[in-house]
Each structure stands twice: as structure tokens, then as C-alpha cells.
Design a protein around this motif. Structure first.
Motif, PDB file in Angstrom:
ATOM      1  N   ASP A 152       1.301  -1.039   0.009  1.00  0.00           N
ATOM      2  CA  ASP A 152      -0.097  -0.254  -0.258  1.00  0.00           C
ATOM      3  C   ASP A 152       0.568   1.364   0.271  1.00  0.00           C
ATOM      4  O   ASP A 152       1.722   1.019   0.613  1.00  0.00           O
ATOM      5  CB  ASP A 152      -0.786  -0.348   1.390  1.00  0.00           C
ATOM      6  CG  ASP A 152      -2.123  -1.323   1.338  1.00  0.00           C
ATOM      7  OD1 ASP A 152      -2.314  -1.352   0.120  1.00  0.00           O
ATOM      8  OD2 ASP A 152      -2.040  -1.519   2.415  1.00  0.00           O
ATOM      9  N   GLY A 153       0.419   2.419  -0.730  1.00  0.00           N
ATOM     10  CA  GLY A 153       0.682   3.096  -0.931  1.00  0.00           C
ATOM     11  C   GLY A 153       2.210   3.232  -1.162  1.00  0.00           C
ATOM     12  O   GLY A 153       2.196   2.570  -2.020  1.00  0.00           O
ATOM     13  N   PRO A 154       3.138   4.446  -1.181  1.00  0.00           N
ATOM     14  CA  PRO A 154       4.417   4.700  -1.674  1.00  0.00           C
ATOM     15  C   PRO A 154       5.597   3.105  -1.590  1.00  0.00           C
ATOM     16  O   PRO A 154       5.363   3.501  -0.531  1.00  0.00           O
ATOM     17  CB  PRO A 154       5.482   5.721  -1.819  1.00  0.00           C
ATOM     18  CG  PRO A 154       4.112   6.728  -1.083  1.00  0.00           C
ATOM     19  CD  PRO A 154       3.180   5.753  -0.208  1.00  0.00           C
ATOM     20  N   SER A 155       5.988   2.808  -2.429  1.00  0.00           N
ATOM     21  CA  SER A 155       6.864   1.661  -2.031  1.00  0.00           C
ATOM     22  C   SER A 155       8.299   1.542  -2.582  1.00  0.00           C
ATOM     23  O   SER A 155       8.520   2.001  -4.083  1.00  0.00           O
ATOM     24  CB  SER A 155       6.716   0.761  -2.159  1.00  0.00           C
ATOM     25  OG  SER A 155       6.021  -0.137  -3.307  1.00  0.00           O
ATOM     26  N   SER A 179       7.444  -3.231  -2.831  1.00  0.00           N
ATOM     27  CA  SER A 179       6.336  -3.888  -3.809  1.00  0.00           C
ATOM     28  C   SER A 179       7.695  -5.052  -4.217  1.00  0.00           C
ATOM     29  O   SER A 179       8.762  -4.611  -4.441  1.00  0.00           O
ATOM     30  CB  SER A 179       5.480  -3.560  -4.571  1.00  0.00           C
ATOM     31  OG  SER A 179       4.594  -2.531  -3.800  1.00  0.00           O
ATOM     32  N   ASP A 234       0.803   1.741 -12.367  1.00  0.00           N
ATOM     33  CA  ASP A 234       1.283   3.163 -12.512  1.00  0.00           C
ATOM     34  C   ASP A 234       2.481   3.336 -11.561  1.00  0.00           C
ATOM     35  O   ASP A 234       2.317   2.683 -10.447  1.00  0.00           O
ATOM     36  CB  ASP A 234       0.337   3.763 -11.466  1.00  0.00           C
ATOM     37  CG  ASP A 234       0.350   5.225 -11.115  1.00  0.00           C
ATOM     38  OD1 ASP A 234       1.611   5.972 -12.038  1.00  0.00           O
ATOM     39  OD2 ASP A 234      -0.142   6.186 -11.021  1.00  0.00           O
ATOM     40  N   SER A 266       3.978   5.224 -10.825  1.00  0.00           N
ATOM     41  CA  SER A 266       4.320   6.845 -10.020  1.00  0.00           C
ATOM     42  C   SER A 266       4.017   6.115  -8.435  1.00  0.00           C
ATOM     43  O   SER A 266       4.534   6.770  -7.419  1.00  0.00           O
ATOM     44  CB  SER A 266       3.945   7.962 -10.701  1.00  0.00           C
ATOM     45  OG  SER A 266       2.309   7.474  -9.864  1.00  0.00           O
ATOM     46  N   GLN A 267       3.541   4.782  -8.022  1.00  0.00           N
ATOM     47  CA  GLN A 267       3.615   4.454  -6.672  1.00  0.00           C
ATOM     48  C   GLN A 267       5.172   3.956  -6.244  1.00  0.00           C
ATOM     49  O   GLN A 267       4.924   4.031  -4.573  1.00  0.00           O
ATOM     50  CB  GLN A 267       2.618   3.346  -7.257  1.00  0.00           C
ATOM     51  CG  GLN A 267       3.349   2.151  -7.560  1.00  0.00           C
ATOM     52  CD  GLN A 267       1.742   1.143  -7.298  1.00  0.00           C
ATOM     53  OE1 GLN A 267       0.659   0.702  -6.327  1.00  0.00           O
ATOM     54  NE2 GLN A 267       1.242   0.970  -8.766  1.00  0.00           N
ATOM     55  N   PHE A 268       5.739   4.004  -7.026  1.00  0.00           N
ATOM     56  CA  PHE A 268       7.251   3.064  -7.033  1.00  0.00           C
ATOM     57  C   PHE A 268       8.221   4.813  -6.859  1.00  0.00           C
ATOM     58  O   PHE A 268       8.281   5.273  -7.280  1.00  0.00           O
ATOM     59  CB  PHE A 268       7.328   2.611  -7.585  1.00  0.00           C
ATOM     60  CG  PHE A 268       6.264   0.723  -7.909  1.00  0.00           C
ATOM     61  CD1 PHE A 268       6.724   0.315  -7.113  1.00  0.00           C
ATOM     62  CD2 PHE A 268       6.375   0.890  -8.815  1.00  0.00           C
ATOM     63  CE1 PHE A 268       4.832  -0.695  -7.592  1.00  0.00           C
ATOM     64  CE2 PHE A 268       4.906   0.169  -9.607  1.00  0.00           C
ATOM     65  CZ  PHE A 268       5.181  -1.043  -8.480  1.00  0.00           C
ATOM     66  N   THR A 269       9.293   4.303  -5.473  1.00  0.00           N
ATOM     67  CA  THR A 269      10.184   5.375  -5.487  1.00  0.00           C
ATOM     68  C   THR A 269      11.511   4.168  -6.258  1.00  0.00           C
ATOM     69  O   THR A 269      12.429   5.294  -5.976  1.00  0.00           O
ATOM     70  CB  THR A 269      10.455   5.414  -3.545  1.00  0.00           C
ATOM     71  OG1 THR A 269      10.795   4.142  -2.981  1.00  0.00           O
ATOM     72  CG2 THR A 269       9.103   5.944  -2.887  1.00  0.00           C
ATOM     73  N   MET A 278      12.417   5.395 -13.270  1.00  0.00           N
ATOM     74  CA  MET A 278      12.406   5.957 -12.240  1.00  0.00           C
ATOM     75  C   MET A 278      13.890   5.393 -11.271  1.00  0.00           C
ATOM     76  O   MET A 278      14.625   5.122 -12.393  1.00  0.00           O
ATOM     77  CB  MET A 278      11.765   5.040 -10.261  1.00  0.00           C
ATOM     78  CG  MET A 278      12.048   3.117 -11.057  1.00  0.00           C
ATOM     79  SD  MET A 278       9.974   2.188 -10.551  1.00  0.00           S
ATOM     80  CE  MET A 278       9.142   2.446 -11.377  1.00  0.00           C
ATOM     81  N   HIS A 285      15.410   3.587   3.185  1.00  0.00           N
ATOM     82  CA  HIS A 285      13.764   4.047   4.252  1.00  0.00           C
ATOM     83  C   HIS A 285      14.825   5.139   5.081  1.00  0.00           C
ATOM     84  O   HIS A 285      13.880   5.847   5.732  1.00  0.00           O
ATOM     85  CB  HIS A 285      13.193   2.517   4.776  1.00  0.00           C
ATOM     86  CG  HIS A 285      11.969   3.183   5.646  1.00  0.00           C
ATOM     87  ND1 HIS A 285      11.253   4.156   5.347  1.00  0.00           N
ATOM     88  CD2 HIS A 285      12.204   2.611   6.730  1.00  0.00           C
ATOM     89  CE1 HIS A 285       9.947   4.051   5.942  1.00  0.00           C
ATOM     90  NE2 HIS A 285      10.427   3.671   7.328  1.00  0.00           N
TER      91      HIS A 285
END
Lengths: 396, 396
Positions: free
Chosen positions: A65-68, A109, A163, A165-168, A353, A394
Motif C-alpha cells: 500500500d502507498g508509495p513503496s 512491492s 501505475d 508513480s507509486q514506486f520510489t 524511476m 528507508h
């Protein structure tokens, strides 16, 4: 965070069972074994608390969930593939996702890209996901049996877009597929860049003639032109190349290719790889100049085919730095920074990315063959280095 | 006796039609075009009052009754051959047989040997007929496509033995296949001797590997071994050879022959020719030593195929004398005595009976190529010199 060695190895061997053949696997993209493996992987992703999503190409994601941060590789294989190539990076990603979740670490992810091994093209699944190749174009690609990708991917069910864009960032762990780490006895390679490739066909046209009646000094022998070219480029590359630069004449066809005839024509492939685009260009100049010089001196014509290629991709400094620090913590001075001479999904993902890669040794440098293997201790070290780097990124 | 120019040229162009390709012919041994040409030749032999006999190898004879002189050459071609090579000697023989019969001259038999151009070996048909090569051994020979001679010669029908003791001698007329006569503007070459030839397949076995991940210094590249061998033998031959010595790498096949793979295996032909048997042996020692040295130094295995070859052969003094006298009568001081750098069926036939050869000029020295040609006047002169010599031998 702490990886679970037993769980990691159990899953690695679990994946190995799909398409198992001797010590290797036969799991080409979209085959029954490949799709069964992906079904099993999807269950493992779900069991790890990840949300499973497959895109139209059949790229399989396990989403946090969220950015990962995204980890992974591919689980399809060559027609006769090794058990680790690609599979290792997927299972390592899964284990790090689980370990991070258990430790309250960062969101991770996981992905297994489809057709990295090029049943239809070159790293086809990630090429489409990254936008480098349009799906409509990819659909027209044919395998060696004449099956189109459009037909083959009908086995993909429940597709939906993922998508980016969710991945850093993206980190791919892989076997080296070469002999460097194994030869020097090191445990980890942190990739500096994925080398660029240039590939060109060159043709020498001389004079086909009788091998008995044509004196040596009157010959315009196309094979001798290739041999002279080969020798001269080696000499002239010397001041330009690094120990990591490679070049290969892998294909040669002579005409008419008979023992009693001075060859009138030779068509050969010249392929060269390096991490530095300027070096690739300098080598190209040497290749063209040398071929022209050899042709002129020996009375032949030379022609150059279109040059295909991919640009070198530098790894992201921050992600790479985390891998280096992690390797130095876990296997001090038994790791190195090295280029990747092979192409990987990371090349495509770099369009979307920051990316980085780490290698574990390949025993004897063997890959794309059933005998491919890596010492179990090195597999464990690899996943530990990856986990530590993810945690540090992180924290940082 | 009087040759019929128009009839001779008509038959020469008739044979040219089989396997015609541009100005040249594609008529390799046992191919459909070759067998069709031989069927047509057999009809022409019969029409000339000769008895047709084909042996197990497919050598095609047109036999006169009783003792006779044998004339001829071969009608198979290189994979891309000229229209005259071999074909000229067969049609010249047929015309002289007809002219002699019409003039009440000596009995003349005609032959077209099979596989002179070496799809399977070296002058294979005459080698078997002469007893130089056992049929059972010849049957094991493979062409470049892996077809055995045993398989290929199944197309030969109605085979029966041809007793060489019926022939008093053999004369082969041929194009020079080299630039000497054309360069000096002479019309006829009377052959003094045929150079010896050695031919051997050499295989380097290295390590097939990834062209991106295998550093240059760890490669065991079979193409690079061939290139190194090629350069070293050239250096080492220098103090041993004469300007008339020749050597050729005319065939090379690489495995897997793909631009992205370091070639693991290379099979190539090494052929060398010289008039001196000791020099041929010295060159063989250099070839074997150098290949072994290159293999050892680069970490490959080397294997040598069986060495085929023929010893240098001097022409019979009486037959040669008749050709010289005939040439001097017809083209005074526009002919010469010269060695044959090319191999011919006459080399094998010399084991059975006296042999001689005469050459006509090759325009530009070109042969074993579609562009091969000879001025029509020189073709006529050649068959006239042959006919006059045959008549003189009978009279004498």
C-alpha cells in the motif's frame, strides 16, 4: 530486518519445480510452466500481504500500500534455462518484502516481469511497461515458431494497469552470468552501469577465385580481410578500452564457403559493449576506419550494415550507494563495483524511476544453461545485502 | 581429322544450359542439374557411336570398341561455377571422338568424372575409379550439409565397372584457371606436372558463452583461435614456401554463429598446394604444430580431420610430346610448357595409365566464378590441338 533463510530457500526451490528439467528449468514466457509458476507466485505474494496485479503483458506485481520501493526481476526462462536466472531476483524480492513487513520496515512491492528472455523481443515485458515499446507494436512480434505475442498473451487473465508513480525506485538482484566474481572469489557485485551495446554487420567483397591457380600476392581474399581487420581492431582498441570492455565476432558467413575457393565475400557481425557512450563511439570510429583501410589495402570493397544498439544506463547513485554500504557491512572487502555486461529489465525501468542492481557469483560463469548455479551461502548473502540496503534507504 | 567447330560449340552451349545461372552454372556433384546434364551427355555419347557406361560413383564413360585413348574431364561444377571448367574437356573429348570416327582415325573414348570439384572430397570420382580411394571409405565422406556420399550417389542408376586396361592413355583439356596465358597472350599451355594438394578440416572447440558478461581475457573464443592460427601459419610458412606455393582457408563454420554469443566451436578447411612433396609435408608439420600451440595457449581443444590429398604428378613424356608438336604446328611460338597449379582428374588417372593435359587461356585468370570465360578462338584452337595430337599418337 532479518531475512528468513529457510523460507527464502524453500520458495526458491518451490519456483524451481515449475518446468524443472534436470538441474535447470524450461519455462519460456507464457508457456504452461511459466503461467503455473506465476499463479503460484501470485499466491505467495498474497500470503505475504501484497495485492496482486497483472498487467496486459503479464507482468506480475505484488503491491504494497502507498508509495513503496519495487524489487524483483523475471521468472520466465530461456528455452533451456538455469534455475536462478531471474527467479532469484523475484524470490529475493518476496523475502525482503516479507522481512520488512515483519520488522515494521519500509513498504516493499515485488515484480516478476514477463518475457525478459526475449521469446518475442528483448526484455519485452518491462519494455512495454516502461513505455519504451508500444503494446500494439509488441503484439506484432513473432517467436521462432511464428506465434505472435498477441496470441501468446491471451493466457494472461484479469489484466489491469500498474501505475509506476507509486514506486520510489527499483532494485534488481541477479546472478552475474559471467565469471568475474567466481574467478576472484568475491561475494557481491554492485552494478555501476548496464553497458551499452552496438551491433553491426560488416561485409567484405573481394574476388572469388581458384585456390590453386591464384598466386597469394594476387588474391583479394575476404576471409583474410576479416582476419586482418580482427587483428588491427584488437591493436587499436588497446589504448581505448578498459578491462570491462568486450567485443565479439560471433557470426561469420563466407561465400561460397568451399575449401578449394578463395572466399570472395565475408559477412560478419561486430558487436561491442561498454558502459561509456563515448568509448562506444570511439570504438565505432576505429571499426569503420580499420575496415575501410583493410579493404583499400587489399583491393576489396567494404559495406557497413545499420548499427543497432542500446545506450548505457548508469545506476542511481543513492540506491547504488546503499547497496555498496550494505555489501561492505556484510562481506567487507569481498565485493566489487562492476558493470553489467548483460542486459536486464532494470535498463527499461530506468526510464521510469531510479534503479540499481546487485549480483551474486555464477559458478564457472555459466548461465543460460541447465548447469547454471550459485553457492547457497552466496544466495543468502545476496538477499541479506538487498534487505539491509532497503532498510538503510528507508532510514536515510 | 577435322573437328566440327559449330557442332563443338553447340554442344558446349548445350551443356551450359544445365544449372545455368547468369553466365555461369550451378551444377554440384549429384545435384538435379548435374544428373540431368549427365543424362544429356549420355545421349550425346550414344549419338556419337559410343557405348555408355556409368560406374558406381557416377563417372560417365562413352566407350569405343577395343583399345582406345581416353579423353575427358568432368561436368560437375563448384557451388557457383564457371561454364567451361571441366565441361570444356568433356565436350572437346566428345568432338575429337566424333571427328576421329568420321575420319577413320584412332578409337577415342570419352569420360566425365564425378565430383571433381570436391563436394565430398578431392576429385572423388576419379580417385575411386583409379583405386586411390576405396568406395567404402568414400561413402563415409560428408558434404558441408552433413549428407554422406553414400546417400548422394543413390541417384546413380545402372552402375557397372569400367576396366581401365582398355585405355592406352588419358588426355585432359582444361581452361588454365589462372592468369598466365592470358597475361602473356599465348594460346595453349602444355602441362609439365600437376602440383600436389593437401586438404584438412581443423576444429577448434572452446567455450560458448555470453558475449556481454565474459571478459576478453577469460574467453576461449573459437573464431579468435582460427584468426591466431591463420596469422601464425602465414609467418611460419614464409621461410618454407616459394612464390608458386598457395594456401587457403576457404570454408569456415562457427557455432552457434550468433552475434551475441562468443563462438564455442569453429570448423574450417586448410588447403595447401605445391609441386614438391617435401614442401607439402613441411607445411603440414607447421599447420599441426601451430594449431596445437594456439589451442593450448588459448585453452581450446583442437581436432584434425582426415587429410586428403594428392601427390604432385609429372605428365607422360610421349603424350606431352604429341601435344607440344601439335601446338607448335597450329600456334607456333604462341604456347608454353607450364605446371598446373590446379588439381585435375588426370592426377588420379596417372595411377592407371600415361596422362597429359593441355590448357587454353582463362580471361583475367578467373575461374570457379560465374564470370569465368575463354575467347571462342582459343576454345577452337584447344580442341584442334587435342585432335591433332590424338591423330599423331595413332600414326606414330
Amino acid at each position: 530486518m532479518q531475512v528468513d533463510r529457510a523460507r527464502f530457500l524453500a520458495d526458491l526451490h518451490g519456483l524451481r519445480a515449475f518446468g524443472a528439467c534436470g538441474a535447470g528449468v524450461v519455462r519460456p514466457a507464457y508457456s504452461e510452466a511459466d503461467m503455473a509458476a506465476r499463479g503460484w507466485l501470485a499466491q505467495r505474494f498474497e500470503a505475504a500481504g501484497l495485492r496482486v496485479q497483472t498487467d496486459a503483458m503479464g507482468n506480475l506485481f505484488g503491491l504494497a500500500d502507498g508509495p513503496s520501493i519495487l524489487l524483483g526481476s523475471h521468472s520466465d526462462s530461456q528455452p533451456e534455462g538455469g534455475w536462478l536466472d531471474g527467479a532469484l531476483g523475484v524470490i529475493a524480492a518476496l523475502e525482503v518484502a516479507r522481512a520488512s513487513r515483519e520488522a515494521g520496515g519500509p513498504a516493499v512491492s515485488v515484480v516478476s516481469f514477463q518475457d525478459e528472455e526475449g521469446r518475442f523481443g528483448v526484455t519485452t515485458g518491462s519494455a512495454v511497461w516502461s513505455g519504451h515499446l508500444a503494446l500494439a507494436e509488441a503484439d506484432k512480434l513473432l517467436d521462432h515458431g511464428g506465434v505472435s505475442l498477441a496470441q501468446a498473451r491471451r493466457v494472461v487473465a484479469g489484466a489491469g494497469a500498474v501505475d509506476p508513480s507509486q514506486f520510489t525506485g527499483f532494485i534488481e538482484m541477479h546472478i552475474e552470468q559471467g565469471p568475474v566474481l567466481d574467478t576472484v572469489g568475491e561475494r557481491i557485485g554492485v552494478v555501476s552501469d548496464i553497458v551499452g551495446i552496438r551491433d553491426m554487420k560488416i561485409t567484405f567483397d573481394g574476388q572469388q577465385n581458384h585456390a590453386g591457380t591464384t598466386p597469394m600476392h594476387l588474391r583479394r581474399d575476404a576471409f583474410q580481410a576479416v582476419a586482418a581487420f580482427n587483428r588491427l581492431v584488437e591493436e587499436r582498441f588497446a589504448p581505448v578500452v578498459t578491462p570491462a570492455t568486450v567485443w565479439t565476432i560471433g557470426h561469420l558467413s563466407m561465400h561460397p564457403n568451399a575449401s578449394s575457393i578463395v572466399p570472395g565475400r565475408a559477412v560478419f557481425s561486430m558487436q561491442w559493449r561498454d558502459g561509456d557512450a563515448e568509448r562506444l563511439a570511439a570504438m565505432e570510429r576505429i571499426i569503420r576506419d580499420t575496415a575501410q583501410e583493410v579493404a583499400k589495402r587489399r583491393g576489396l570493397d567494404v559495406a557497413f550494415g545499420p548499427m543497432s544498439g542500446l545506450e548505457p544506463v548508469a545506476m542511481d547513485a543513492r540506491l547504488r550507494g546503499a547497496l555498496e554500504a550494505s555489501a561492505q557491512d556484510l562481506v567487507p572487502d569481498a565485493w566489487r563495483v562492476m558493470p553489467s555486461g548483460a542486459l536486464h529489465d532494470a535498463t527499461n525501468v530506468a526510464r521510469l524511476m531510479p534503479v540499481a542492481m546487485l549480483f551474486v557469483p555464477s559458478i564457472g560463469g555459466i548461465s543460460h544453461a541447465f548447469e547454471e548455479d550459485t553457492a547457497e551461502a552466496d544466495l543468502i548473502t545476496g538477499v541479506q545485502v538487498l534487505a539491509r540496503a532497503v532498510a538503510a534507504l528507508h532510514a536515510g
